[in-house]
Design an enzyme around this catalytic site. Structure first.
Site, short mmCIF file in Angstrom:
data_model
loop_
_atom_site.label_atom_id
_atom_site.label_comp_id
_atom_site.label_asym_id
_atom_site.label_seq_id
_atom_site.Cartn_x
_atom_site.Cartn_y
_atom_site.Cartn_z
N ASP A 117 37.14 75.58 18.26
CA ASP A 117 38.49 75.93 18.70
C ASP A 117 39.30 76.33 17.47
OD1 ASP A 117 41.09 76.06 19.63
OD2 ASP A 117 40.93 74.28 20.89
N HIS A 118 39.67 77.62 17.40
CA HIS A 118 40.34 78.11 16.19
C HIS A 118 41.77 77.58 16.06
CE1 HIS A 118 40.21 80.29 12.61
NE2 HIS A 118 39.81 81.48 13.03
N ARG A 119 42.31 76.95 17.09
CA ARG A 119 43.61 76.30 16.95
C ARG A 119 43.49 75.06 16.06
NH1 ARG A 119 45.08 75.01 23.04
NH2 ARG A 119 42.97 74.16 22.81
N PRO A 146 40.88 79.35 21.88
CA PRO A 146 40.35 80.56 21.22
C PRO A 146 39.04 80.24 20.52
CG PRO A 146 42.21 79.66 20.00
CD PRO A 146 42.11 78.86 21.25
#
Length: 456
Positions: free
Chosen positions: A426-428, A250
């Site tokens: 990467d929003h994770r 994401p």
């Protein structure tokens, strides 16, 4: 007495998990005498152009593939006439050469393939079921005293006629991409093998399967109206990597516009100083160094999401990837342990990296293992963008062009040198706060290089 024998060299697995490579060029000709590990060919994988050393010392007897041909791993590409033992078979009987007891000393990464001890088993071909065969069977005497022959129907072993068309994995993938059913394609290769050209010739002018039994219609001027380029090599790998990254991680992208006038003034002073004589200093050099310093305080951006083990892997080193536009397509080679380099060492490493990439000489090892990347879109006159993450990395920074713009400076309007930074992450792995802090720290270093003393 010394005899000679023929040995075939099959395209090796170059350690990248790839199934095919393209022969770019041959460095030898039939009849040439070569030594062990002498470069005999250049091969293009999906990642890089790789030089193939010779696995034998001997004479080239055959080049099985032409430049531009895509060859599957394990397929013979060149034959050698080499010296053998006195009891060896003559060179003409290449198929009957006994396999060596062990691998011969060879180049790093691959060795001579041990030949099979027997002939390959030919796959049994299936044929359409034949009509029943009537065989005479003697049933014994009857009242006339003569044997009577009665017909008894015997049936052959049932076979199937829906055999899968013969083709290679790349050809099957090409057919799938073009929407072609291989059952409808007539193979022109050895033994009816369906080739890439067979599939392409089957496809109509609009890129759709031609109707069965219907001749294809030539489109007037089609050659002038469009150009078709096979998707292969670096372009194919880049496309797969970008699609995988875009639909797996994401992405979040943040932007920061910075007054980099102090950084550009520092760059001018360094260029004129004796300490950096002979070094190529550019805005990328300063941005890369500033990013490495900012990572020390924001290490989450230097990490990886390990889906298989369900772990977040944080790297205690930085392999800095630099996106490079090359004639073969986009590459992202990386500088190993860039966080340990001085500004001068980083400058030299960046120069070597870009020159090697543009020359098409980047090795596979330099294209793997990156932990964070920078793309310099400013060299194309672009201010900002939304870069896609290099697979396996948590962040990528895009640096825009340095432009002179009206800017508020010391409560007044002044003409200043301004740059926009674009950070995708990467929003994770990276929270908004962490990404924002990294971008703010980077901007602070470029706006005031003296901050490096406080952040070191």
């Amino acid at each position: 007495m010394t005899a000679t024998m023929i040995k075939e060299f099959r395209l090796p697995d170059l350690g990248e998990g790839l199934t095919e490579s393209e022969i770019v060029s041959w460095k030898v000709n039939v009849g040439d005498t070569v030594s062990l590990n002498q470069i005999i060919a250049e091969v293009e994988t999906a990642k890089a152009v790789v030089e193939l050393p010779s696995p034998f010392a001997g004479v080239i007897t055959a080049l099985h593939e032409q430049p531009g041909t895509v060859v599957e791993v394990g397929k013979p590409i060149v034959s050698f006439e080499v010296e053998g033992d006195a009891g060896g078979q003559p060179a003409a009987a290449a198929e009957s050469v006994a396999p060596p007891a062990k691998r011969e000393p060879n180049l790093v990464g691959y060795g001579a393939v041990v030949e099979s001890t027997g002939r390959p088993v030919r796959r049994q071909r299936n044929f359409a079921a034949a009509p029943p065969v009537v065989e005479p069977v003697e049933t014994g005497p009857v009242e006339t005293g003569r044997p009577v022959v009665e017909p008894v129907e015997t049936r052959p072993v049932e076979t199937t006629t829906d055999e899968r068309p013969r083709s290679t994995p790349p050809v099957r993938k090409l057919a799938k991409d073009l929407g072609v059913a291989l059952e409808d394609v007539q193979g022109t290769g050895p033994g009816g093998l369906i080739t890439r050209d067979d599939v392409r010739n089957f496809v109509g002018g609009e890129g759709l399967p031609a109707a069965a039994g219907q001749p294809q219609r030539a489109v007037p001027g089609q050659g002038e109206r469009e150009t078709r380029t096979p998707i292969k090599g670096v372009r194919k790998l880049t496309a797969a990597a970008m699609v995988s990254s875009a639909f797996t991680a994401p992405h979040v992208t943040e932007f920061l516009t910075v007054d980099v006038t102090p950084a550009m003034e520092l760059l001018a002073r360094l260029k004129s100083g004796k300490a950096f004589a002979g070094f190529k200093l550019t805005p990328l050099t300063l941005v890369a160094k500033a990013a490495l310093l900012a990572l020390r305080h924001n290490p989450t951006l230097n990490s990886r999401w390990d889906e298989d083990s369900q772990e977040i892997v944080q790297f205690n080193y930085v392999n800095l990837g630099i996106a490079a536009a090359t004639p073969r397509g986009l590459m992202v080679p990386n500088i190993k342990d860039a966080d340990r380099l001085t500004l001068a060492e980083l400058s030299a490493a960046l120069t070597e990296l870009t020159e090697t990439a543009r020359a098409g000489k980047t090795g596979p090892a330099d294209l793997t293992g990156g932990t964070i990347s920078i793309t310099n879109i400013g060299v194309f006159g672009i201010d900002a963008g939304t870069p896609i993450l290099n697979p396996g990395e948590a962040a990528i920074l895009a640096m825009g062009a340095v432009r002179k713009m009206p800017w508020e400076y010391q409560d007044q309007m002044a003409l200043r040198q301004v740059m926009t930074l674009s950070l995708s992450f990467d929003h994770r792995l990276v929270d908004g706060e962490q990404g924002s802090r990294f971008l703010a720290d980077l901007g602070a270093l470029l706006a005031d290089p003296g901050m490096a003393l406080a952040m070191a």
